[in-house]
Write an enzyme that holds these catalytic residues in place. Structure first.
Site, mmCIF file in Angstrom:
data_model
loop_
_atom_site.group_PDB
_atom_site.id
_atom_site.type_symbol
_atom_site.label_atom_id
_atom_site.label_comp_id
_atom_site.label_asym_id
_atom_site.label_seq_id
_atom_site.Cartn_x
_atom_site.Cartn_y
_atom_site.Cartn_z
ATOM 1 N N HIS A 60 -48.415 38.378 -18.939
ATOM 2 C CA HIS A 60 -47.917 37.877 -20.303
ATOM 3 C C HIS A 60 -47.654 36.343 -19.884
ATOM 4 C CE1 HIS A 60 -48.348 41.572 -22.614
ATOM 5 N NE2 HIS A 60 -47.387 42.269 -21.728
ATOM 6 N N CYS A 103 -52.692 42.762 -20.481
ATOM 7 C CA CYS A 103 -51.923 44.065 -20.266
ATOM 8 C C CYS A 103 -52.390 45.146 -20.855
ATOM 9 C CB CYS A 103 -50.339 43.703 -20.946
ATOM 10 S SG CYS A 103 -48.946 44.613 -20.223
#
Length: 485
Positions: free
Chosen positions: A427, A329
């Site tokens: 994630h 991310c």
């Protein structure tokens, strides 16, 4: 329909754990129970089935209640992006960023969102199991409180107060907290739970008797210290590790000032073949097989912190000697050539040069991407599930070699031409056993043991429910839940 609230004398007293335990204990009995936290401040979040964002602790509690996470379970989420400000998320969607003074004025709006969510849950479930935040006795935060007694008073619900004996001072915590509450708030407290006790309970009994006599309220039970309980932490990074085998992969993660979703690394902590090390400010960067750049709530500021702490040179050296580098991310965004924040979403508007390790640039946009996804992790094309929580849109030639091919037809992330660097927006990818094993092989571990992280979490939730049965006064708990003795 009944609402029962768990409040704590301090942060990390065990509120999340007790709510998780009570949710599974009630669900075992066939009771329709739902977790609820009016206001949460955390950088660890989860994506819900309805496409919103809530605290990860409530997602774990939803699992304990055998439910899919929903935005009503945590209607207000505050994600700090500076020392004095936070992004405000209401019903799963980012509203704006505010400093503490502005949010204080906004609390009336936030309270209405909280009460709306509670009303919907109360209509749909037999028991709403509520978790407070921090302590109800923070004098400077009591005006306009929506997280603890302010909420309890608004919905007229009973409260259980939990305290952590392992840190010491448990009786002062309980008596002091009670003394700082108003008379009506004190009357809401139905009893105490003492958490993380180790030793002979007979030696504690005189203190319990004194506490009941002093306060006129019962001790509902004493929960033992569980050495190997590994539920996801809400705030602090959990550095405990499971026992390791002889052959281990060394993995290093920088503790960014605004690190987010560090629960990504829980499966690695528990893996017998991974030696996971978190490295904070001022600490030397150790040698490693794999460096992981984690998620961040303030990517440009955290990238500046990395440079100031010598990480850029350390990463270059790591790559020269054949080490692997993974960005997740915000960590993915750092790998590119440029990060632009024209709207000032994560701090002052502007742009920063990335590490320049992959040829793409990122622009932060107001519309945050929130979705649960599944697909294939490349190059092995093993199945992977995960979730996206990001405001950045990345474009560039490096993305033509994606790290993940998603089932919805999109591709995600990038792999460098030499295979040393991998970046993804996903994630939770280490929670997929096949994907975790593939990444460990990519990083240099030859014979990888597969670990089912979801099974480990389910085991721990069951253990917590067992503790309720054996260590708490279940007859009183059932009465508090409106279920009879």
């Amino acid at each position: 329909m009944t609402t029962l609230m768990v409040q704590g004398t301090t942060s990390d007293a065990g509120k999340s754990t007790l709510v998780t335990a009570l949710c599974r204990w009630l669900a075992r009995q066939g009771v329709a129970v739902v977790p609820f936290k009016p206001q949460n401040m955390a950088l660890n979040s989860a994506v819900t089935a309805d496409g919103g964002e809530i605290g990860r602790a409530q997602a774990v509690q939803a699992q304990a209640a055998n439910l899919a996470p929903h935005t009503d379970m945590n209607p207000v989420l505050l994600k700090p992006n500076s020392d004095i400000g936070a992004q405000v998320i209401v019903h799963g969607r980012a509203v704006t960023s505010m400093d503490a003074a502005a949010y204080h004025d906004y609390k009336r709006v936030a309270l209405q969102a909280v009460l709306d969510s509670h009303r919907r849950l109360s209509a749909a479930y037999r028991v709403v199991m509520v978790e407070g935040a921090g302590s109800p006795a923070e004098i400077n935060l009591r005006a306009g409180d929506i997280a603890n007694m302010g909420f309890a008073e608004a919905v007229d619900c009973p409260v259980i107060l939990i305290a952590d004996i392992d840190k010491g001072g448990v009786f002062a915590h309980l008596v002091g907290t009670l003394a700082l509450l108003s008379e009506s708030e004190q009357a809401r407290v139905q009893g105490f739970v003492i958490n993380r006790f180790r030793g002979d309970i007979a030696l504690l009994q005189p203190g319990l008797d004194w506490l009941e006599q002093r306060t006129g309220k019962p001790v509902l039970g004493v929960l033992p210290y569980l050495m190997d309980l590994h539920l996801e932490a809400e705030d602090a990074i959990d550095v405990r590790q499971a026992g390791k085998s002889a052959e281990v992969l060394k993995v290093v993660v920088p503790v960014l000032p605004r690190i987010s979703n560090h629960t990504d690394f829980d499966p690695l902590r528990l893996h017998p073949q991974v030696d996971l090390q978190f490295v904070g400010p001022g600490q030397p960067v150790p040698s490693a097989d794999l460096i992981i750049l984690p998620g961040s709530k303030s990517v440009r500021a955290d990238l500046a912190w990395l440079r100031a702490n010598g990480w850029e040179a350390a990463i270059q050296k790591h790559l020269r000697y054949g080490g692997k580098l993974l960005g997740i991310c915000g960590g993915l965004q750092m790998l590119g050539t440029r990060i632009a924040d024209p709207l000032g979403l994560e701090g002052p508007a502007g742009e920063s040069a990335g590490l320049g390790l992959l040829d793409f640039a990122t622009v932060l946009e107001a519309d945050k991407q929130l979705r649960n996804v599944q697909g294939r992790l490349l190059p092995e094309a093993v199945p992977v599930t995960g979730y996206e929580i990001h405001a950045g849109v990345s474009t560039g030639s490096a993305l033509a070699r994606p790290a993940v091919q998603l089932d919805d037809g999109r591709s995600d992330g990038a792999i460098s031409a030499d295979g040393q660097i991998l970046g993804t927006y996903l994630h939770g990818l280490f929670e997929s056993p096949d994907a975790c094993a593939a990444l460990l092989r990519w990083a240099g571990l030859e014979a990888v043991q597969q670990v089912d992280y979801h099974a480990l979490r389910e085991r721990d939730i069951e253990r917590l429910a067992d503790l309720v049965e054996t260590h708490l006064d279940t007859a009183k708990l059932r009465r508090f839940c409106g279920l009879g003795g």
